[in-house]
Design an enzyme around this catalytic site. Structure first.
Site, short mmCIF file in Angstrom:
data_model
loop_
_atom_site.label_atom_id
_atom_site.label_comp_id
_atom_site.label_asym_id
_atom_site.label_seq_id
_atom_site.Cartn_x
_atom_site.Cartn_y
_atom_site.Cartn_z
N HIS A 1 0.84 -1.21 0.00
CA HIS A 1 0.00 0.00 0.00
C HIS A 1 0.87 1.25 0.00
O HIS A 1 1.99 1.25 0.51
CB HIS A 1 -0.94 0.01 1.21
N HIS B 1 0.99 5.36 0.98
CA HIS B 1 0.41 6.40 1.84
C HIS B 1 0.46 7.74 1.09
O HIS B 1 1.53 8.15 0.63
CB HIS B 1 1.24 6.57 3.12
#
Ligand code: 5GP
Ligand code: ZN
Length: 135
Positions: free
Chosen positions: A99, A101
């Site tokens: 992922h 940010h």
């Protein structure tokens, strides 16, 4: 993956504050934001980190990140944003579904950058030699 938190979020088995999604990626607000608007962008197909992220999705990922980062920055009136990714535990990765940010930044928001070290040229050369043999 059955036991993966972000796979469950993508499937809607665990609630999230969705910002946007397409066929390949899902963007949602981080439950413990560093600043308001802190958004996570995840590939829908489970992978662990950047190194096993599929090449076929790389171009689309960049488009997706830019689209979401633009909306987040404008939406919360930020002056800039950090794009970050933690790869493996030593780098701060806690959820092992790759992922990114997107962290909105505001002038004088009190957040500081990482501390820098002083390395002389000899040390930089030595480190470079260790790295380039793997390219
Ligand atoms: P990492 O440290 O793995 O790069 O980041 C994981 C991020 O996921 C953290 O910033 C954390 O706040 C966020 N997070 C963990 N669990 C949840 C959750 O259940 N929902 C949401 N929206 N974010 C989560
Ligand atoms: Zn997953």
């Amino acid at each position: 993956m059955d036991n993966c938190l972000f796979c469950k979020i993508i499937k809607g088995e665990i609630p999230s504050t969705k910002i946007y999604e397409d066929d390949e990626f899902y963007a949602f607000l981080d439950i413990k934001p560093i600043n308001q608007g802190h958004t996570l962008v995840v590939p829908k197909k489970h992978c662990r980190n950047l190194l096993d992220f599929p090449k076929s999705e790389e171009t689309d990922l960049m488009e997706f990140l830019k689209k979401v980062a633009k909306a987040v920055t404008k939406g919360v009136g930020a002056d800039g944003f950090n794009l970050g990714m933690n790869n493996e535990g030593a780098a701060g990765q806690v959820v092992f579904h790759a992922h990114f940010h997107i962290i909105p930044r505001f002038k004088n928001d009190g957040l500081t950058s990482w501390p820098h070290k002083e390395f002389d040229n000899e040390e930089l050369e030595r480190i470079k030699d260790k790295i380039v043999k793997y390219l």
